[in-house]
Scaffold this active site. Structure first.
Site: not given
Ligand code: IMP
Ligand code: MG
Length: 183
Positions: A108-109, A112, A161, A168, A174
């Site tokens: 995963e990148d 969150d 963020f 992105d 990106r």
């Molecule tokens: P989650 O489901 O809330 O954990 O969010 C995960 C996905 O949201 C990541 O794989 C990213 O694609 C996107 N995301 C979460 N935080 C960020 C951020 O700070 N910048 C850009 N994309 C984010």
């Molecule tokens: Mg992602």
């Protein structure tokens, strides 16, 4: 459009960002993650399951730094609109039977809330992998609500963020080499 100034501030559409993690620091962290994984896997050949789109740069650097025998596959699962998590995880594309019996490294990148990761993890479990290791370049511990450990993390960050190095804002940013934070 991305415009950059000498102070390493950039603007993407309506938002301003400042330099947060330079390219060299990211490279060092990715190298360390690869070493951690090599040690943990101890000669086993994993399947790197790469979560698109955000992980594409991280994953390509990680698998090259890993160096050893491995296979690579891609999945897609999107939950974000703009800078807010929509909470509802959309369709999953690309997960196949090839995970069965394998040691799967989920790449995963950024994690969150963990909604995306948990949805993915549950789907993955249905395919009966031998073991799953979760690797993420970034983790936001203060907002993470997932029930599985994120085993290997490059950077633990505050609930801000980020863009760049795969991440992105509305699909822009990106390809930035460094990571920037929203100001
Ligand atoms: P989650 O489901 O809330 O954990 O969010 C995960 C996905 O949201 C990541 O794989 C990213 O694609 C996107 N995301 C979460 N935080 C960020 C951020 O700070 N910048 C850009 N994309 C984010
Ligand atoms: Mg992602």
């Amino acid at each position: 459009m991305v415009s950059e100034t000498l102070s390493k501030k950039i603007r993407i559409q309506d938002k301003e960002f400042e330099l947060f993690i330079p390219e060299e620091e990211i490279r060092t962290a990715v190298g360390q993650l690869a070493e951690e994984l090599k040690e943990k896997l101890n000669g086993k050949s994993p399947l790197f399951l790469i979560v698109l789109n955000g992980s594409f740069l991280f994953a390509s650097d990680l698998v090259r730094a890993f160096g050893g025998p491995c296979s690579v596959s891609f999945i897609r699962l999107k939950s974000y609109q703009g800078t807010d998590s929509t909470g509802n995880v959309r369709e999953l594309i690309g997960l196949t039977e090839e995970c069965a019996g394998k040691v799967v490294v989920l790449v995963e990148d950024i994690v969150d809330t963990g909604n995306t990761l948990m949805a993915l993890y549950e789907k993955l479990a249905e395919h009966k992998p031998a073991e799953v290791l979760v690797t993420s370049l970034f983790l936001k511990p203060s907002v993470y609500k997932g029930k599985v450990p994120v085993d290997h993390v490059g950077f633990k960050v505050a609930d801000k963020f980020l863009v760049g190095y795969g991440l992105d804002y509305n699909e822009i940013g990106r390809n930035l080499r460094d990571v920037y934070v929203l100001i």
